[in-house]
Write a protein that holds these residues in place. Structure first.
Motif, mmCIF file in Angstrom:
data_model
loop_
_atom_site.group_PDB
_atom_site.id
_atom_site.type_symbol
_atom_site.label_atom_id
_atom_site.label_comp_id
_atom_site.label_asym_id
_atom_site.label_seq_id
_atom_site.Cartn_x
_atom_site.Cartn_y
_atom_site.Cartn_z
ATOM 1 N N ARG A 92 9.517 3.332 6.367
ATOM 2 C CA ARG A 92 10.229 3.960 5.249
ATOM 3 C C ARG A 92 9.660 3.556 3.894
ATOM 4 O O ARG A 92 9.797 4.285 2.923
ATOM 5 N N LEU A 93 9.021 2.391 3.822
ATOM 6 C CA LEU A 93 8.410 1.956 2.569
ATOM 7 C C LEU A 93 7.050 2.609 2.327
ATOM 8 O O LEU A 93 6.551 2.603 1.206
ATOM 9 N N ALA A 94 6.460 3.168 3.370
ATOM 10 C CA ALA A 94 5.112 3.726 3.258
ATOM 11 C C ALA A 94 4.996 4.756 2.140
ATOM 12 O O ALA A 94 3.977 4.835 1.460
ATOM 13 N N GLY A 99 6.217 -1.550 -5.854
ATOM 14 C CA GLY A 99 7.361 -2.331 -6.284
ATOM 15 C C GLY A 99 7.096 -3.099 -7.565
ATOM 16 O O GLY A 99 5.999 -3.054 -8.119
ATOM 17 N N ARG A 100 8.115 -3.790 -8.003
ATOM 18 C CA ARG A 100 7.993 -4.632 -9.188
ATOM 19 C C ARG A 100 8.660 -5.969 -8.883
ATOM 20 O O ARG A 100 9.576 -6.044 -8.053
ATOM 21 N N PRO A 101 8.219 -7.028 -9.542
ATOM 22 C CA PRO A 101 8.847 -8.335 -9.314
ATOM 23 C C PRO A 101 10.304 -8.329 -9.776
ATOM 24 O O PRO A 101 10.632 -7.748 -10.810
ATOM 25 N N ALA A 102 11.165 -8.954 -8.997
ATOM 26 C CA ALA A 102 12.582 -9.058 -9.347
ATOM 27 C C ALA A 102 13.115 -10.360 -8.767
ATOM 28 O O ALA A 102 12.425 -11.042 -8.004
ATOM 29 N N ALA A 112 11.016 -5.568 -5.735
ATOM 30 C CA ALA A 112 12.035 -4.525 -5.865
ATOM 31 C C ALA A 112 11.385 -3.164 -5.667
ATOM 32 O O ALA A 112 10.295 -2.907 -6.177
ATOM 33 N N VAL A 113 12.040 -2.315 -4.901
ATOM 34 C CA VAL A 113 11.542 -0.956 -4.643
ATOM 35 C C VAL A 113 12.698 0.028 -4.675
ATOM 36 O O VAL A 113 13.829 -0.314 -4.359
ATOM 37 N N GLU A 114 12.381 1.252 -5.066
ATOM 38 C CA GLU A 114 13.361 2.348 -5.007
ATOM 39 C C GLU A 114 13.244 2.950 -3.611
ATOM 40 O O GLU A 114 12.274 3.638 -3.315
ATOM 41 N N THR A 115 14.209 2.684 -2.744
ATOM 42 C CA THR A 115 14.081 3.103 -1.353
ATOM 43 C C THR A 115 15.112 4.127 -0.920
ATOM 44 O O THR A 115 14.880 4.852 0.032
#
Length: 137
Positions: A92-94, A99-102, A112-115
């Motif tokens: 699902r992350l593919a 991402g960004r550091p959080a 951090a990712v918008e998933t």
């Protein structure tokens, strides 16, 4: 500490004492002395709840733990995810953006990712607040 070898009594205690803040029961052989090794079994209360997945730790190809937002708004890490859950997260992350550091509320770092992922978790009632991912929705 109260003790019993009667299963029915133990089940009554398990249900009735929860309202008083008792986390659960310890099951062991009557002759078993306490040892540092994990030979006793803890049976704890836990409720399932759906949470938003907001990130992960470890490599994207094999996430180790998930950063989740609890209903209270706190962001915490799950325990290490199982191999099947890790594979599903990886798939699902593919297609997700980089991402960004959080950081979690306790200051631990994650990506951090918008998933738009939702995970079902066992949110333990223990003093440690253990969060275990059971599956993705």
């Amino acid at each position: 500490m109260p003790a019993t070898d009667d299963r029915e009594t133990a089940l009554v205690w398990y249900e009735a004492l929860r309202a008083q803040g008792v986390e659960g029961l310890v099951a062991k052989q009557a002759s078993s002395a306490y040892r540092a090794a994990r030979v006793w079994r803890k049976v704890r209360h836990a409720d399932t709840v759906d949470v938003d997945v907001v990130g992960f730790t470890g490599p994207r190809s094999r996430p180790r733990a998930l950063a989740v937002r609890l209903p209270s708004g706190r962001t915490v890490f799950s325990q290490m995810v199982s191999a099947p859950v890790g594979r599903e997260v990886m798939v699902r992350l593919a297609d997700s953006a980089p991402g960004r550091p959080a950081r979690t509320d306790s200051g631990a770092a994650y990506e951090a990712v918008e998933t738009n992922l939702v995970a079902e978790i066992l949110a333990g009632t223990t003093r440690h607040g253990v969060v275990t991912v059971t599956r993705l929705r």
